[in-house]
Design a protein around this motif. Structure first.
Motif, PDB file in Angstrom:
ATOM      1  N   TYR A   1      26.782  44.378  50.990  1.00 47.43           N
ATOM      2  CA  TYR A   1      27.270  45.023  49.775  1.00 47.43           C
ATOM      3  C   TYR A   1      28.603  45.733  50.057  1.00 47.43           C
ATOM      4  O   TYR A   1      28.741  46.464  51.033  1.00 47.43           O
TER       5      TYR A   1
ATOM      6  N   TYR B   1      19.857  45.266  45.512  1.00 49.12           N
ATOM      7  CA  TYR B   1      21.169  44.620  45.597  1.00 49.12           C
ATOM      8  C   TYR B   1      22.185  45.546  46.266  1.00 49.12           C
ATOM      9  O   TYR B   1      22.931  45.143  47.155  1.00 49.12           O
ATOM     10  N   SER B   2      22.206  46.822  45.850  1.00 50.29           N
ATOM     11  CA  SER B   2      23.198  47.749  46.383  1.00 50.29           C
ATOM     12  C   SER B   2      22.871  48.228  47.788  1.00 50.29           C
ATOM     13  O   SER B   2      23.708  48.861  48.431  1.00 50.29           O
TER      14      SER B   2
ATOM     15  N   TYR C   1      29.613  47.089  41.270  1.00 49.24           N
ATOM     16  CA  TYR C   1      28.711  45.958  41.004  1.00 49.24           C
ATOM     17  C   TYR C   1      29.515  44.695  40.706  1.00 49.24           C
ATOM     18  O   TYR C   1      29.251  43.618  41.246  1.00 49.24           O
TER      19      TYR C   1
ATOM     20  N   ASN D   1      31.092  43.121  43.776  1.00 47.23           N
ATOM     21  CA  ASN D   1      30.144  42.356  44.582  1.00 47.23           C
ATOM     22  C   ASN D   1      29.763  41.033  43.936  1.00 47.23           C
ATOM     23  O   ASN D   1      29.452  40.072  44.627  1.00 47.23           O
TER      24      ASN D   1
END
Length: 702
Positions: A469, A463-464, A485, A488
């Protein structure tokens, strides 16, 4: 009097009282250290606010004074001490996961808490709690057997007098402290109140100060006066009432992060929200809580009622709305022929919504258990984009206009602390999930198992590393990744809003979409960290495809529905009229409190002393799940039907059976021995609670 006091406070009783006083002081100090997550701050509170600290000690002393009435004084004092310190530890744990502290209302959320426990704690932590509980029980049993027993004769009358005197002293102290502002009766910010006035006082206050207090000037005459002066319809008769579909979209933990001072983003996290705010009616909502309390913002937005009129820490969904219906936007719009619906991509039983929504006038409630396919974010919450499909399907499910209250969940905490996935994931639970997935999926669906097999650590790393991102610079170092987090997640939610509007723009019906945040997230953000607004302000936008004029205004959450309806020339509802006609007047809040008390706890003078609102026969989901066929195979039983989801479970004589989801038209279970007359159905299940079920198949009837 002096002789009487000597008879009451004997040398033995005085010694016991001193010991209990010292014990209460120690307990309160421990509790305040947990309340502030700091040993030094706990001592600092004792030294800087001695009156408040001493008062909390006295409250604890009242409970400990029960030991005067028993021979097992050591055991009872120990048990009460453990209970108080246990409350303090619970408060510490809760504060580590949300901003609002532990209140008495949390006891009513215990059933709901089990459904999200694994999202906040990993298996190891849960195991530690269970082991600690077992050791505690064993220790208490041992203490019961071995602790010394008071051998002197107990004068129960004398000792009851001692307990009474302590209670009277605390009561008098309370009145003095309230009158001198050492303590406060109502809390504007419950999190601050726990720091200012101590855990014990605030917790006990949340226990005894529930519901609404009767306003001193409440009477039939007062209600009649409000009715005649403020509740007459003031809309222009010649102005056409607009009746579009109205969609309320409450976005989990959404706030405008660009209002934070000295925090920079690699790109705008909320481009669509900012664009919509510049083109359509927008502003800020003052919501009732920070970091938690989704259901309370929801309560204010649906009912138009003010949570400030209730006791501290209350959730009306778990108290008064379990007992009675209440006027709401849903009931008021039903008068105009609207269909009324609720949608939430989380558990249907959370906050008791599956029952409360019937008392708020909703015809249907589509919860997570009725959604398919579901995509989760790395921390296990359903992504909000599933709501587009559910909203559109709900609009199509009726011929009339619809009022749809939608509650999102994607932005929910707990947020991971670092890219290595330092949250609740553990290898044991992941392995179990992977193994179950392998067994559950047929050969044709094996490709999906690869996605399920990803650990949360891998998910977070992937995800990152995405090119979309957003990087954040300048936030608190200790919470930097968690906040990044979160940013996002709300960026994805912002895109979800744009996609939803794109789909709504294609419809040939008039639509008003009201989007707003329910509260700020849990990051310890202080007022001085914000360049604009307050910690209780979240953004709202009223989008429409009807060319409504732009009328920006900052509102309270309980005013939002009335303000939306005002743009449509609709004033149905008691509080709708009040908010539209009187929100800028001096007597607004006093009239508001009188009406709200009358509607929920009073004689309902406003309705002619009857409750005009009947609970709806609420339908879970918008489709009728069907069971069409049961097929016995060599190693399993296949159940065919319609509208199955991963939350579908086969029921045999209403017993929930472990079920493998195959498709919207098929589920299966291991081979069972069935008997003539057994009833087979498929239910949508939240934990062990069956929200609804299909028609029943009678085994052996064919």
């Amino acid at each position: 009097m002096k002789k009487l006091m000597k008879k009451i406070f004997t040398k033995d009783n005085c010694k016991t009282l001193v010991m209990l006083m010292l014990l209460a002081t120690f307990i309160n100090l421990i509790i305040e250290c947990f309340n502030r997550a700091s040993l030094f701050k706990g001592f600092g509170h004792m030294l800087t606010k001695p009156q408040v600290f001493f008062y909390n000690v006295l409250v604890i002393l009242i409970t400990l004074s029960i030991t005067f009435l028993t021979r097992r004084r050591v055991f009872v004092a120990t048990l009460l001490s453990i209970l108080w310190i246990g409350f303090g530890i619970t408060n510490f744990i809760i504060l580590s996961n949300r901003v609002t502290p532990f209140t008495a209302t949390d006891f009513t959320l215990l059933g709901d808490g089990t459904t999200i426990l694994t999202k906040y704690f990993n298996g190891f932590q849960i195991g530690l709690v269970i082991v600690a509980a077992i050791l505690l029980v064993v220790g208490l049993v041992s203490l019961w057997r071995r602790a010394p027993i008071y051998k002197n004769k107990i004068s129960y009358l004398r000792n009851i007098v001692i307990v009474g005197i302590i209670t009277v002293v605390v009561t008098l102290f309370t009145q003095v402290a309230l009158s001198t502002n050492v303590l406060a009766a109502n809390f504007g910010n419950i999190a601050d109140a726990y720091k200012d006035y101590g855990f014990v006082y605030c917790f006990v206050n949340s226990l005894v100060n529930t519901g609404m207090n009767k306003p001193k000037d409440y009477s039939p005459t007062a209600i009649d006066e409000i009715t005649s002066k403020t509740l007459e319809s003031k809309k222009k008769v010649e102005t056409e009432v607009k009746k579009p579909n109205i969609i309320m979209l409450q976005l989990e933990s959404l706030f405008d992060v660009t209002t934070l001072k000295d925090v920079k983003f690699s790109k705008d996290p909320l481009p669509n929200l900012h664009k919509l705010s510049s083109e359509f009616t927008s502003g800020y909502l003052t919501v009732p809580s920070i970091g938690a309390g989704t259901a309370n913002t929801e309560f204010e937005a649906i009912t138009g009622m003010n949570l400030d009129f209730f006791g501290p820490g209350e959730y009306p969904y778990k108290t008064i709305l379990k007992e009675t219906t209440a006027e709401s936007a849903a009931y008021n719009l039903k008068e105009l022929g609207y269909g009324t619906h609720a949608i939430h991509n989380n558990d249907g039983t959370f906050y008791g919504r599956n029952k409360v929504f019937a008392n708020l006038g909703f015809d249907t409630f589509t919860s997570l258990e009725y959604m398919n396919p579901i995509e989760e974010n790395p921390t296990g919450w359903a992504k909000d984009k599933i709501l587009i499909k559910e909203i559109l399907n709900t609009l199509k499910s009726t011929e009339e206009q619809d009022y749809i209250y939608t509650i999102s969940v994607q932005g929910h905490g707990k947020y991971p602390n670092n890219p290595s996935g330092d949250l609740q994931s553990d290898e044991t639970s992941d392995e179990a999930t992977n193994e179950a997935a392998e067994e559950a999926l047929h050969d044709a669906a094996k490709a999906e198992a690869a996605d399920i097999a990803l650990t949360k650590e891998q998910l977070l790393k992937e995800y990152s590393s995405s090119p979309d991102y957003i990087k954040v610079d300048g936030f608190d170092e200790e919470k930097d990744y968690a906040f990044e987090y979160y940013v996002n997640q709300i960026h994805e939610m912002d895109q979800f809003v744009a996609d939803l509007i794109n789909e709504l723009s294609k419809t040939n019906e008039d639509v008003v979409l009201v989007l707003f945040g329910d509260h700020l997230p849990t990051f310890g953000i202080e007022q001085e960290d914000l360049a604009a607004n307050t910690l209780y302000d979240t953004p709202y936008v009223i989008w429409d495809n009807m060319n409504l004029p732009k009328k920006d205004k900052n509102l309270e959450a309980y005013q939002l529905n009335a303000y939306v309806l005002e743009q449509l020339n609709i004033d149905n509802g008691t509080l709708t009229k009040l908010h539209q006609n009187e929100r800028d007047n001096e007597d607004y809040l006093s009239a508001f409190e009188l009406l709200q008390y009358d509607m929920l706890y009073g004689k309902r003078e406003i309705y002619g002393e009857v409750n005009p609102f009947e609970p709806t026969d609420i339908k879970m989901g918008i489709y009728d799940e069907k069971l069409t066929k049961v097929i016995e195979e060599e190693d399993r039983i296949v159940v065919k039907g319609e509208y199955f989801t991963p939350y579908s479970r086969v029921l045999i004589n209403d017993e929930i059976i472990d079920t493998i989801y195959v498709s919207p038209n098929e589920v299966s279970i291991e081979k069972h021995e069935l008997h003539q007359g057994d009833l087979i159905s498929v239910g949508q299940v939240d934990g062990n609670y069956v929200l609804s079920k299909t028609n029943e198949y009678i085994y052996g009837s064919n």
